[in-house]
Design a protein around this motif. Structure first.
Motif, mmCIF file in Angstrom:
data_model
loop_
_atom_site.group_PDB
_atom_site.id
_atom_site.type_symbol
_atom_site.label_atom_id
_atom_site.label_comp_id
_atom_site.label_asym_id
_atom_site.label_seq_id
_atom_site.Cartn_x
_atom_site.Cartn_y
_atom_site.Cartn_z
ATOM 1 N N MET A 1 0.823 -1.219 0.000
ATOM 2 C CA MET A 1 0.000 0.000 0.000
ATOM 3 C C MET A 1 0.856 1.269 0.000
ATOM 4 N N LEU B 1 -4.170 3.911 1.799
ATOM 5 C CA LEU B 1 -5.049 3.070 2.618
ATOM 6 C C LEU B 1 -5.891 2.192 1.713
ATOM 7 N N VAL B 2 -6.546 1.197 2.333
ATOM 8 C CA VAL B 2 -7.535 0.396 1.608
ATOM 9 C C VAL B 2 -8.916 0.792 2.105
ATOM 10 N N PRO B 3 -9.936 0.634 1.296
ATOM 11 C CA PRO B 3 -9.971 0.013 -0.032
ATOM 12 C C PRO B 3 -9.766 1.016 -1.159
ATOM 13 N N GLU C 1 -12.282 5.682 -0.751
ATOM 14 C CA GLU C 1 -13.262 6.005 0.290
ATOM 15 C C GLU C 1 -14.338 4.916 0.268
ATOM 16 N N SER C 2 -14.348 4.117 1.330
ATOM 17 C CA SER C 2 -15.165 2.901 1.335
ATOM 18 C C SER C 2 -16.651 3.164 1.086
ATOM 19 N N ILE D 1 -19.448 6.600 9.343
ATOM 20 C CA ILE D 1 -18.060 7.018 9.098
ATOM 21 C C ILE D 1 -17.684 8.282 9.871
HETATM 22 N N1 LIG Z 1 -12.055 6.843 5.209
HETATM 23 C C1 LIG Z 1 -11.325 5.757 4.598
HETATM 24 C C2 LIG Z 1 -10.458 5.092 5.656
HETATM 25 C C3 LIG Z 1 -9.596 4.021 5.072
HETATM 26 C C4 LIG Z 1 -8.819 3.296 6.152
HETATM 27 O O1 LIG Z 1 -8.592 3.807 7.267
HETATM 28 N N2 LIG Z 1 -8.408 2.081 5.824
HETATM 29 C C5 LIG Z 1 -7.685 1.253 6.787
HETATM 30 C C6 LIG Z 1 -8.301 -0.128 6.864
HETATM 31 S S1 LIG Z 1 -9.958 -0.058 7.370
HETATM 32 C C7 LIG Z 1 -6.259 1.056 6.350
HETATM 33 O O2 LIG Z 1 -5.967 1.032 5.159
HETATM 34 N N3 LIG Z 1 -5.349 0.899 7.331
HETATM 35 C C8 LIG Z 1 -3.982 0.629 7.065
HETATM 36 C C9 LIG Z 1 -3.703 -0.818 7.014
HETATM 37 O O3 LIG Z 1 -4.651 -1.628 7.141
HETATM 38 O O4 LIG Z 1 -2.534 -1.169 6.826
HETATM 39 C C10 LIG Z 1 -12.319 4.760 3.988
HETATM 40 O O5 LIG Z 1 -13.394 4.570 4.563
HETATM 41 O O6 LIG Z 1 -12.021 4.168 2.933
#
Ligand SMILES: N[C@@H](CCC(=O)N[C@@H](CS)C(=O)NCC(=O)O)C(=O)O
Length: 168
Positions: free
Chosen positions: A1, A14-16, A27-28, A63
């Motif tokens: 990532m 970040l994902v997704p 943005e999920s 969210i």
């Molecule tokens: N607001 C963003 C937040 C994305 C987010 O925080 N993703 C987390 C997983 S839920 C992430 O990528 N964390 C870093 C990791 O897992 O390494 C969304 O809803 O897509």
């Protein structure tokens, strides 16, 4: 990532991230809306403006209010070694999350799902979030309508397959 290739798609790293042909979306909840509108107009993506607004409302609440409130509890209990846990943050987050879930409970009093009688995109983010809340080894207040909604979700094959996974 954290590769340049991934960051070119999603600068947050970040994902997704969704790639639909050349179209890229992050943005999920925006992804849930896009996929619902594309593949499930009139079902997951309600046609009725007010029903869709109800679904939108609970997606935004998840969210912007639920997750920021619940995050400290979840993060500490699931992602943090015992000796590093912040007990004060855990207690505050636990109390406040229980408090705000009463808003959802009141909303669900006369509704099967968050936007009314049918399952919609509005149930997806909170449906995932409530699985986390219900899976933690904590005390939970009795919220009869949230419990009934959760039990209804648990009866859905896709929920069981995709959401009901161990949280750690
Ligand atoms: N607001 C963003 C937040 C994305 C987010 O925080 N993703 C987390 C997983 S839920 C992430 O990528 N964390 C870093 C990791 O897992 O390494 C969304 O809803 O897509």
């Amino acid at each position: 990532m954290n590769t340049p290739q991934y960051r070119a798609l999603n600068p947050n790293g970040l994902v997704p991230t969704l790639e639909d042909g050349p179209f890229v979306l992050w943005e999920s909840n925006a992804i849930v809306r896009y996929l619902s509108a594309k593949h499930s107009a009139g079902k997951l993506w309600p046609n009725d403006l007010k029903v869709r607004a109800e679904a939108d409302r609970w997606m935004d609440w998840q969210i912007s209010t639920f997750w920021p409130t619940f995050r400290d509890l979840f993060w500490n209990l699931v992602r943090t070694p015992v000796e590093q846990r912040d007990q004060k943050a855990i207690e505050e987050s636990h109390l406040k999350t229980a408090e705000i879930l009463a808003y959802l409970d009141a909303h669900l009093k006369n509704r099967v799902y968050v936007a009314g009688g049918e399952f919609s995109m509005g149930d997806i983010p909170m449906g995932c979030a409530i699985w986390r809340w219900m899976s933690l080894p904590i005390e939970r207040p009795v919220l009869a309508n949230v419990q009934r909604w959760f039990d209804t979700l648990r009866g859905r094959a896709a929920y069981e397959k995709v959401v009901m996974l161990p949280i750690s």
